[in-house]
Design a protein around this motif. Structure first.
Motif, PDB file in Angstrom:
ATOM      1  N   LYS A   1      38.840  53.858   4.834  1.00 35.63           N
ATOM      2  CA  LYS A   1      39.511  53.896   6.130  1.00 35.63           C
ATOM      3  C   LYS A   1      38.599  53.424   7.259  1.00 35.63           C
ATOM      4  CE  LYS A   1      42.708  57.626   4.935  1.00 35.63           C
ATOM      5  NZ  LYS A   1      43.146  59.026   5.231  1.00 35.63           N
ATOM      6  N   ALA A   2      37.282  53.575   7.082  1.00 32.42           N
ATOM      7  CA  ALA A   2      36.335  53.168   8.124  1.00 32.42           C
ATOM      8  C   ALA A   2      35.890  51.717   7.995  1.00 32.42           C
ATOM      9  CB  ALA A   2      35.106  54.085   8.095  1.00 32.42           C
TER      10      ALA A   2
ATOM     11  N   PHE B   1      33.973  45.807   9.786  1.00 33.21           N
ATOM     12  CA  PHE B   1      34.084  44.359   9.621  1.00 33.21           C
ATOM     13  C   PHE B   1      34.187  43.637  10.972  1.00 33.21           C
ATOM     14  CE2 PHE B   1      35.011  45.053   5.135  1.00 33.21           C
ATOM     15  CZ  PHE B   1      34.433  43.937   4.565  1.00 33.21           C
ATOM     16  N   GLY B   2      34.552  44.358  12.005  1.00 33.50           N
ATOM     17  CA  GLY B   2      34.606  43.752  13.330  1.00 33.50           C
ATOM     18  C   GLY B   2      33.335  43.938  14.131  1.00 33.50           C
ATOM     19  N   HIS B   3      32.253  44.375  13.506  1.00 34.39           N
ATOM     20  CA  HIS B   3      30.991  44.593  14.221  1.00 34.39           C
ATOM     21  C   HIS B   3      30.402  43.260  14.667  1.00 34.39           C
ATOM     22  CE1 HIS B   3      27.070  46.342  15.201  1.00 34.39           C
ATOM     23  NE2 HIS B   3      27.660  47.536  15.108  1.00 34.39           N
ATOM     24  N   ALA B   4      29.694  43.324  15.789  1.00 32.45           N
ATOM     25  CA  ALA B   4      29.111  42.096  16.341  1.00 32.45           C
ATOM     26  C   ALA B   4      27.881  41.636  15.572  1.00 32.45           C
ATOM     27  CB  ALA B   4      28.738  42.313  17.814  1.00 32.45           C
TER      28      ALA B   4
ATOM     29  N   VAL C   1      44.814  50.074   1.229  1.00 31.47           N
ATOM     30  CA  VAL C   1      44.311  51.031   2.218  1.00 31.47           C
ATOM     31  C   VAL C   1      43.854  50.324   3.494  1.00 31.47           C
ATOM     32  CG1 VAL C   1      42.665  52.895   2.596  1.00 31.47           C
ATOM     33  CG2 VAL C   1      43.638  52.543   0.333  1.00 31.47           C
ATOM     34  N   PHE C   2      43.170  49.178   3.361  1.00 28.04           N
ATOM     35  CA  PHE C   2      42.576  48.559   4.546  1.00 28.04           C
ATOM     36  C   PHE C   2      42.755  47.048   4.604  1.00 28.04           C
ATOM     37  CE2 PHE C   2      39.523  47.671   1.339  1.00 28.04           C
ATOM     38  CZ  PHE C   2      38.792  46.572   1.754  1.00 28.04           C
ATOM     39  N   TRP C   3      43.339  46.438   3.565  1.00 28.42           N
ATOM     40  CA  TRP C   3      43.342  44.983   3.463  1.00 28.42           C
ATOM     41  C   TRP C   3      44.114  44.333   4.608  1.00 28.42           C
ATOM     42  CZ3 TRP C   3      40.246  42.195   0.583  1.00 28.42           C
ATOM     43  CH2 TRP C   3      40.513  40.843   0.360  1.00 28.42           C
ATOM     44  N   ASN C   4      45.196  44.903   5.014  1.00 28.42           N
ATOM     45  CA  ASN C   4      46.010  44.288   6.066  1.00 28.42           C
ATOM     46  C   ASN C   4      45.352  44.340   7.435  1.00 28.42           C
ATOM     47  OD1 ASN C   4      48.051  43.735   4.215  1.00 28.42           O
ATOM     48  ND2 ASN C   4      49.037  45.706   4.527  1.00 28.42           N
ATOM     49  N   ASP C   5      44.331  45.169   7.594  1.00 25.38           N
ATOM     50  CA  ASP C   5      43.630  45.252   8.877  1.00 25.38           C
ATOM     51  C   ASP C   5      42.537  44.208   9.025  1.00 25.38           C
ATOM     52  OD1 ASP C   5      45.211  47.428   9.482  1.00 25.38           O
ATOM     53  OD2 ASP C   5      43.783  48.874   8.647  1.00 25.38           O
ATOM     54  N   LEU C   6      42.265  43.442   7.984  1.00 27.38           N
ATOM     55  CA  LEU C   6      41.228  42.420   8.042  1.00 27.38           C
ATOM     56  C   LEU C   6      41.805  41.088   8.484  1.00 27.38           C
ATOM     57  CD1 LEU C   6      39.278  43.180   4.725  1.00 27.38           C
ATOM     58  CD2 LEU C   6      38.845  44.078   7.007  1.00 27.38           C
ATOM     59  N   LYS C   7      40.934  40.232   8.987  1.00 28.60           N
ATOM     60  CA  LYS C   7      41.341  38.888   9.374  1.00 28.60           C
ATOM     61  C   LYS C   7      41.499  38.016   8.132  1.00 28.60           C
ATOM     62  CE  LYS C   7      38.907  39.170  13.795  1.00 28.60           C
ATOM     63  NZ  LYS C   7      37.856  38.579  14.655  1.00 28.60           N
TER      64      LYS C   7
END
Length: 898
Positions: free
Chosen positions: A173-174, A179-182, A208-214
């Motif tokens: 979940k985290a 993945f959006g870290h600078a 769980v998290f795949w759809n939240d990635l680019k």
């Protein structure tokens, strides 16, 4: 200076840990590590100050001096390794935060490795949840180096312990936020952690998290996943302290039944289910999302409507985990769809059953009886896409139930007359045997083996091979020895085929032989040995003296578990069967007192009598438990007092124990019988309910069909009556028209030509008459011209014979002369009006007509053909005028308006 240094080294370790000089602290950490390593167990006094004041480690693991910090981390690792779980639970609250913030990001590799080892030890000694809870907040630390180090630590935890010990759900979940870290190092560590989780969970991590990635991140991860897809499933490399104790206990167990128990533990460890997507995803309530008109759409007569309804249902229920609820109506609708004539509808319905069963898991078990039989029946479909969808759905349904629940229906459909159904059921049974984790019972083994043996005699090669595979897979579960009775009647060729499938089969359930119970009278033997008796020399290497010794003198290396005999003859235990009256004789038996004491005669025999009977396989009490060359009865007689000396209390206890055992076995058998009978009755009830529902459905459908046929019949009768009325009306109309036509013709025939022309109101009355040279009107006739009228006498219509008329018409009736029904050319009217053959009225023609025989004798060929044409024209014109006259009289519409 030397004295000062000597004084510093003599300080207690807690004082040196808190010293302001980093060198003193560093030396204190080193001395503590050495002392921890030299302890004998975790109860050593050196651990007491650090357990009572765990805050000492907070400064040690986060020391301001790097060199001292490295030694402090190493000392803390030694403290955890040798201090045990208690040291971990008391100190981790003070140390995890500093280790994560300063230890994992240490610039020196030794310090970083020690920090990671400390986290691994905290997981190993207790559990992983506290460590993960401390690591996850560090993922959003403002210092990128700390976040990257925390991700690397999580990667190491999952790599060593796996997802069964370290819960992957919070970490997954985290991941999208990381993945959006600078910082690119943080993103790289996130990718490495994701790949490590993919090694353990495969595709289960994506929902769980795949759809939240680019999309770019998904593509990069897919490339990394391809590199590890071909690798086998990883195994746990590091075990917790509880697992280590279990394995140590299993490996250090004595020979006999304990070795089998060790195999069971290893087998249970190997067969522990991997984490699945259902364990990672949250349950979703899909019932509110189901279309409201689903039942109406599924009842539509158009297959496209039914397909669209099932597509909508599939999109709703296609989630990793479904919240349990009342899905009875949906499952019954899907069962009806299995009988649909359209293969697309059946395929999508099977897909819906597949995702619904996988989403509900054990919650779908109550719907098995509703959906499995229609699916097995639909296996007759020859199209491969439908068969594959049904097979996948059946496997998912079986995953929610057990082999015992499904076996009865499977065996029934193995006898089906349709080869396609039989072949699909064989594949389904093979899949069930491969995936089940429960070993079939003896009756189930017999039923499966019998069904597989019958399949070996089928005419189809595929079914024969399936039967051999069933037997081979069952042999893999039971073992070759247990399977031999079921293969006795087979020839060598079939046995070879079964052995081939046995060697290649992969199953999750394996039958293990029951553990052989070790002897339970070890405690009394120790007492007797302490009293000066000759003990047995050992278990693994029995000596001849030990072999000849009586059973009462055996002394095994490790005492067995407590049981009823050990409680009677061994060390007294609180709450045991032996009363207070038996404890005193046991104490006297342990002392080297008088041998002929009455207490010894009373107590010693029950020790031997209360011993459990020898096990089934004849191993007895171990290799040294009984003599090899002599029978056990004489030894017992030699060691035990005479039978009459047995106390009444011990005999009553023995009889009561035997009676209780028999009652327990009887009760167990009755319970099993009642349970099997209950399951059978439940299955019959479900089957009858299904049959009742089917009969109700068929009856409703038949009633609706009958009503539809009756409606059609009533409509047909009404249509027939309307048609008859229309026909009668038309007939009456025809009769009326005939009467009007006859009346009009009579009126026309009775009126003179001039009057007729005037009545018609026609200006062209000259069509009927032509003015002659003498001022008289000469009738225009198709048979007589004006020149011929004075020179030749026309033939009368009455004198014309049918043969002559036929000859004049060229062998056919002229329409201008009328028909036999009522035309002008066929009617014989009054001779006073002098109608000719074409109906031209003239008085002069009748007055000037001669003998009819003279006209009959005149050849008809002498008449010119123009006369016939004129006659036809006149006739047609006359008919037209008659029609117009009828129109004026309101009989019918003129031809131009039709």
């Amino acid at each position: 200076m030397a004295d000062g240094q000597e004084d510093l080294s003599s300080l207690p370790l807690p004082d040196r840990f808190a010293h302001k000089n980093w060198k003193v602290r560093k030396e204190g950490y080193e001395d503590a590590k050495v002392q921890f390593e030299q302890t004998s167990d975790d109860s050593s006094p050196v651990f007491v100050p650090f357990i009572q004041d765990p805050g000492l480690w907070k400064g040690a693991v986060a020391d301001s001096n790097v060199a001292a910090q490295i030694e402090g981390l190493a000392a803390y690792c030694a403290f955890l390794s040798f201090g045990g779980p208690h040291a971990c639970t008391r100190s981790r609250g003070q140390t995890l935060g500093p280790i994560i913030e300063k230890g994992l990001s240490c610039a020196r590799p030794a310090g970083k490795a020690s920090a990671q080892e400390a986290l691994l030890l905290c997981v190993e000694l207790d559990k992983a949840d506290p460590v993960v809870e401390e690591l996850l907040p560090a993922l959003s630390h403002k210092v990128p180096k700390v976040a990257a180090a925390a991700l690397a630590a999580l990667n190491i935890l999952y790599h060593n312990f796996g997802c069964k010990i370290v819960d992957p759900k919070p970490t997954l979940k985290a991941l999208p936020k990381v993945f959006g870290h600078a910082d690119k190092n943080v993103r790289a560590e996130a990718q490495g952690l994701t790949v490590e989780l993919y090694r353990w969970l495969r595709e289960a991590i994506k929902p769980v998290f795949w759809n939240d990635l680019k999309p770019v991140q998904q593509q990069d991860l897919e490339k990394l996943f391809e590199q590890v897809k071909q690798n086998p499933t990883p195994k746990q490399e590091r075990f917790t302290r509880a697992q280590q104790d279990a394995m140590a206990a299993a490996s250090g167990a004595p020979a006999g039944g304990d070795e089998i128990e060790q195999d069971d533990e290893e087998y249970a460890e190997e067969d522990a289910p991997e984490a699945e997507v259902l364990d990672l995803a949250e349950p979703v309530d899909v019932l509110p999302k189901v279309p409201k008109d689903l039942q109406d759409q599924l009842a539509s007569s158009k297959w496209k409507d039914r397909k669209e309804a099932l597509d909508a249902l599939y999109n709703v229920v296609n989630v990793p985990r479904i919240k349990d609820g009342p899905y009875d109506e949906i499952v019954r609708s899907l069962a009806k769809c299995m009988k649909d004539a359209n293969v697309a509808v059946v395929t999508i319905a099977a897909n819906c059953v597949d995702v619904l069963a996988r989403g509900l898991r054990k919650g779908f078990a109550k719907y098995r009886s509703v959906i499995m039989i229609p699916m097995l029946e639909r296996l007759k479909e020859k199209k491969q896409i439908v068969a594959d969808a049904l097979g996948q759905a059946l496997d998912s349904v079986f995953g929610s139930t057990t082999l015992t629940d499904c076996l009865e229906d499977i065996l029934e459909y193995l006898k089906h007359k349709n080869p396609q159904v039989k072949q699909g059921t064989v594949r389904f049974l093979i899949g069930c045997l491969r995936t089940t984790r429960d070993v079939p019972s003896k009756p189930e083994q017999k039923s499966i083996a019998g069904a597989g043996t019958k399949l070996l005699t089928e005419s189809t090669e595929v079914i024969r091979s399936g039967g051999a595979e069933i037997l081979g897979t069952l042999m893999k579960i039971l073992g070759e020895r247990a399977m031999n009775p079921y293969l006795e009647g087979l020839d060598d060729i079939r046995k070879t085929k079964v052995k081939e499938y046995f060697e290649t089969a992969e199953v999750k359930a394996k039958d293990r032989p029951k553990p052989i119970v070790a002897p339970k009278v070890t405690a009394p033997s120790k007492k007797i040995a302490a009293a000066g008796k000759k003990p047995a020399t050992g278990l693994k290497k029995p000596a001849p003296a030990a072999a000849a010794a009586p059973p009462a003198k055996e002394s095994p290396v490790k005492p067995a578990a407590r049981s009823i005999p050990s409680k009677i003859g061994g060390v007294p235990k609180p709450g045991g069967l032996s009363g207070s009256g038996l404890k005193a004789p046991q104490r006297k038996l342990a002392a080297p007192g008088s041998i002929a004491s009455p207490q010894r005669r009373v107590v010693s025999p029950p020790l031997e009598e209360a011993a459990p009977p020898p096990p089934k396989f004849g191993l007895g009490r171990g290799l040294a438990g009984r003599p090899i060359t002599k029978p056990s009865a004489p030894a017992e007689a030699a060691a035990a007092p005479p039978a009459p000396a047995m106390s009444a209390m011990s005999a009553a206890d023995k009889a009561e124990l035997e009676e209780l055992r028999l009652e327990k076995e009887k009760f167990t058998r009755v319970t099993e019988d009642m349970r099997s009978e209950r399951s059978k009755l439940n299955s019959q009830i479900n089957e009858l309910q299904n049959q009742n529902a089917q009969l109700i459905e068929d009856h409703t459908r038949d009633v609706l069909s009958i009503k539809a046929k009756e409606t059609q019949l009533v409509r047909a009768r009404s249509d027939a009556e309307a048609a008859e009325e229309n026909v009668q009306k038309q007939q009456r109309e025809i009769e009326r028209l005939k009467r009007e036509l006859a009346r009009a013709l009579r009126a026309t025939a009775m009126s003179p030509p001039n009057a007729t022309a005037e009545a018609m109101g026609m200006a062209d009355a000259t069509i009927y008459q032509e003015p002659a040279s003498n001022g008289h009107a000469v009738p225009r006739s198709g048979l007589h011209s004006a020149s011929r009228f004075n020179s030749e006498r026309p033939r009368s219509y009455a004198s014309a014979t049918p043969s002559e008329e036929k000859e004049n018409n060229g062998g056919m009736d002229s329409p201008g002369l009328g028909s036999r029904d009522g035309s002008l050319g066929r009617r014989k009217l009054s001779p006073s009006y002098g109608y000719s053959a074409v109906g031209s009225p003239t008085r002069s023609s009748t007055r000037g007509s001669g003998n009819p025989t003279d006209e009959e004798q005149q050849p008809r060929s002498a008449e010119p053909p123009e006369n016939w044409k004129r006659a036809a024209e006149v006739t047609s014109q006359l008919k037209a005028r008659i029609e117009q006259m009828k129109a004026r009289q309101g009989l019918q519409r003129p031809p131009a308006q039709r």
